[in-house]
Design a protein around this motif. Sequence first.
Motif, PDB file in Angstrom:
ATOM      1  N   LEU A  23      92.920 106.913  42.524  1.00 21.80           N
ATOM      2  CA  LEU A  23      92.468 106.541  43.261  1.00 21.80           C
ATOM      3  C   LEU A  23      91.436 107.796  44.140  1.00 21.80           C
ATOM      4  CD1 LEU A  23      95.086 104.349  44.367  1.00 21.80           C
ATOM      5  CD2 LEU A  23      93.391 103.624  42.669  1.00 21.80           C
ATOM      6  N   SER A  24      90.502 107.537  44.724  1.00 25.04           N
ATOM      7  CA  SER A  24      90.390 107.719  46.019  1.00 25.04           C
ATOM      8  C   SER A  24      89.737 107.064  47.182  1.00 25.04           C
ATOM      9  CB  SER A  24      89.425 108.916  45.445  1.00 25.04           C
ATOM     10  OG  SER A  24      88.279 108.522  45.021  1.00 25.04           O
ATOM     11  N   GLY A  25      89.562 107.610  47.799  1.00 23.57           N
ATOM     12  CA  GLY A  25      88.385 106.775  49.218  1.00 23.57           C
ATOM     13  C   GLY A  25      89.260 107.451  50.949  1.00 23.57           C
ATOM     14  N   LYS A  26      89.313 106.303  51.557  1.00 23.95           N
ATOM     15  CA  LYS A  26      89.597 107.080  52.858  1.00 23.95           C
ATOM     16  C   LYS A  26      90.621 106.074  53.316  1.00 23.95           C
ATOM     17  CE  LYS A  26      84.805 108.754  53.990  1.00 23.95           C
ATOM     18  NZ  LYS A  26      83.992 107.843  52.367  1.00 23.95           N
ATOM     19  N   ILE A  27      91.090 107.271  55.002  1.00 17.79           N
ATOM     20  CA  ILE A  27      92.462 106.302  55.127  1.00 17.79           C
ATOM     21  C   ILE A  27      92.355 105.844  56.575  1.00 17.79           C
ATOM     22  CG2 ILE A  27      95.106 106.421  56.186  1.00 17.79           C
ATOM     23  CD1 ILE A  27      95.129 107.884  53.432  1.00 17.79           C
ATOM     24  N   ASN A  28      91.628 105.446  57.216  1.00 19.22           N
ATOM     25  CA  ASN A  28      91.696 105.048  59.035  1.00 19.22           C
ATOM     26  C   ASN A  28      93.219 105.631  59.209  1.00 19.22           C
ATOM     27  OD1 ASN A  28      91.374 103.978  61.612  1.00 19.22           O
ATOM     28  ND2 ASN A  28      90.753 101.691  61.256  1.00 19.22           N
ATOM     29  N   TRP A  40      89.084 108.959  60.432  1.00 23.81           N
ATOM     30  CA  TRP A  40      88.820 108.848  58.661  1.00 23.81           C
ATOM     31  C   TRP A  40      89.083 110.382  58.016  1.00 23.81           C
ATOM     32  CZ3 TRP A  40      88.303 103.588  57.337  1.00 23.81           C
ATOM     33  CH2 TRP A  40      87.647 103.186  58.667  1.00 23.81           C
ATOM     34  N   VAL A  41      89.708 110.047  56.732  1.00 28.55           N
ATOM     35  CA  VAL A  41      91.175 111.379  56.179  1.00 28.55           C
ATOM     36  C   VAL A  41      90.218 110.624  54.408  1.00 28.55           C
ATOM     37  CG1 VAL A  41      92.862 112.589  55.762  1.00 28.55           C
ATOM     38  CG2 VAL A  41      92.487 111.784  58.030  1.00 28.55           C
ATOM     39  N   PRO A  42      89.815 111.510  54.103  1.00 24.74           N
ATOM     40  CA  PRO A  42      89.814 111.304  52.713  1.00 24.74           C
ATOM     41  C   PRO A  42      91.261 111.679  51.716  1.00 24.74           C
ATOM     42  CG  PRO A  42      88.317 112.620  53.362  1.00 24.74           C
ATOM     43  CD  PRO A  42      89.210 112.782  54.669  1.00 24.74           C
ATOM     44  N   TYR A  43      91.290 110.771  50.493  1.00 21.68           N
ATOM     45  CA  TYR A  43      92.098 111.072  50.438  1.00 21.68           C
ATOM     46  C   TYR A  43      92.336 110.361  48.778  1.00 21.68           C
ATOM     47  CZ  TYR A  43      92.360 105.823  48.787  1.00 21.68           C
ATOM     48  OH  TYR A  43      92.160 104.631  48.723  1.00 21.68           O
ATOM     49  N   GLU A  44      93.426 111.671  47.691  1.00 20.69           N
ATOM     50  CA  GLU A  44      93.003 111.448  46.373  1.00 20.69           C
ATOM     51  C   GLU A  44      94.807 110.719  46.065  1.00 20.69           C
ATOM     52  OE1 GLU A  44      91.867 114.435  44.611  1.00 20.69           O
ATOM     53  OE2 GLU A  44      89.530 114.853  44.896  1.00 20.69           O
ATOM     54  N   ASN A 112     105.778 108.914  38.575  1.00 17.91           N
ATOM     55  CA  ASN A 112     105.589 109.390  39.206  1.00 17.91           C
ATOM     56  C   ASN A 112     103.995 109.260  40.458  1.00 17.91           C
ATOM     57  OD1 ASN A 112     106.005 112.047  40.867  1.00 17.91           O
ATOM     58  ND2 ASN A 112     105.671 113.996  39.693  1.00 17.91           N
ATOM     59  N   TYR A 113     103.783 109.837  41.622  1.00 19.66           N
ATOM     60  CA  TYR A 113     102.512 110.166  42.075  1.00 19.66           C
ATOM     61  C   TYR A 113     102.492 111.783  42.741  1.00 19.66           C
ATOM     62  CZ  TYR A 113     104.096 108.214  45.992  1.00 19.66           C
ATOM     63  OH  TYR A 113     104.839 107.279  47.306  1.00 19.66           O
ATOM     64  N   GLN A 114     101.289 111.776  43.296  1.00 15.54           N
ATOM     65  CA  GLN A 114     100.985 113.120  43.485  1.00 15.54           C
ATOM     66  C   GLN A 114      99.534 112.206  44.667  1.00 15.54           C
ATOM     67  OE1 GLN A 114      99.764 115.974  41.906  1.00 15.54           O
ATOM     68  NE2 GLN A 114     100.985 116.001  40.082  1.00 15.54           N
ATOM     69  N   VAL A 115      99.732 113.195  46.191  1.00 16.95           N
ATOM     70  CA  VAL A 115      98.816 112.775  47.385  1.00 16.95           C
ATOM     71  C   VAL A 115      98.210 113.892  47.612  1.00 16.95           C
ATOM     72  CG1 VAL A 115      98.477 111.245  49.438  1.00 16.95           C
ATOM     73  CG2 VAL A 115     100.195 110.071  47.945  1.00 16.95           C
ATOM     74  N   LYS A 116      96.945 113.687  47.756  1.00 14.15           N
ATOM     75  CA  LYS A 116      96.081 114.944  48.822  1.00 14.15           C
ATOM     76  C   LYS A 116      95.745 114.095  49.914  1.00 14.15           C
ATOM     77  CE  LYS A 116      95.474 117.606  44.377  1.00 14.15           C
ATOM     78  NZ  LYS A 116      94.336 118.291  44.082  1.00 14.15           N
ATOM     79  N   LEU A 117      95.338 114.701  50.775  1.00 17.33           N
ATOM     80  CA  LEU A 117      94.660 114.151  52.029  1.00 17.33           C
ATOM     81  C   LEU A 117      93.875 115.249  52.499  1.00 17.33           C
ATOM     82  CD1 LEU A 117      97.363 112.721  54.456  1.00 17.33           C
ATOM     83  CD2 LEU A 117      95.949 111.195  53.105  1.00 17.33           C
ATOM     84  N   GLY A 118      92.597 114.453  53.157  1.00 18.41           N
ATOM     85  CA  GLY A 118      91.432 115.365  53.490  1.00 18.41           C
ATOM     86  C   GLY A 118      90.971 116.267  53.005  1.00 18.41           C
ATOM     87  N   VAL A 119      90.852 116.075  51.210  1.00 18.81           N
ATOM     88  CA  VAL A 119      90.020 116.889  50.385  1.00 18.81           C
ATOM     89  C   VAL A 119      88.736 115.797  49.926  1.00 18.81           C
ATOM     90  CG1 VAL A 119      92.035 117.168  48.974  1.00 18.81           C
ATOM     91  CG2 VAL A 119      90.864 114.856  48.880  1.00 18.81           C
ATOM     92  N   SER A 120      87.608 116.534  49.728  1.00 15.07           N
ATOM     93  CA  SER A 120      86.206 115.754  49.920  1.00 15.07           C
ATOM     94  C   SER A 120      86.063 115.228  48.099  1.00 15.07           C
ATOM     95  CB  SER A 120      84.994 116.180  50.222  1.00 15.07           C
ATOM     96  OG  SER A 120      84.679 117.583  48.999  1.00 15.07           O
TER      97      SER A 120
END
Length: 122
Positions: A23-28, A40-44, A112-120
């Motif tokens: 999943l990818s998008g943006k977090i407010n 707005w912070v991009p995430y994966e 399991n899951y992995q989160v990346k913040l601030g990625v474009s």
Amino acid sequence: MNGRDAIYLDNITFSNRTNHLHLSGKINSNLCSSPMTEKWVPYELKFEWVIAYKITELDTWESQKNWYNISSLDLIENSDWLKSLGGKKKSPEHKHIIMLTYDDVIELVCKNYQVKLGVSHA
């Protein structure tokens, strides 16, 4: 993160070969418990070893439930859905997760899951 308005989903892909859901998008970030400098912070998000998932439009999902999530991404303890799943790929490491986004609810069972913040992302 509280409330569905915190997470916006732009893309979702499932790899049947690896059983990974991306999943990818943006977090407010204004709606996060610890706001960041950028609104707005991009995430994966990458969910691994997925054995089941479903996507439901938010209003439809809320009309089917008599409870609401504590946050936008919750681990469901003692999940009836997880208990009902069978198959040779299910293991004790699998967890039921519910993610509320602005428009949709994603429910899945994964290890399991992995989160990346601030990625474009594209």
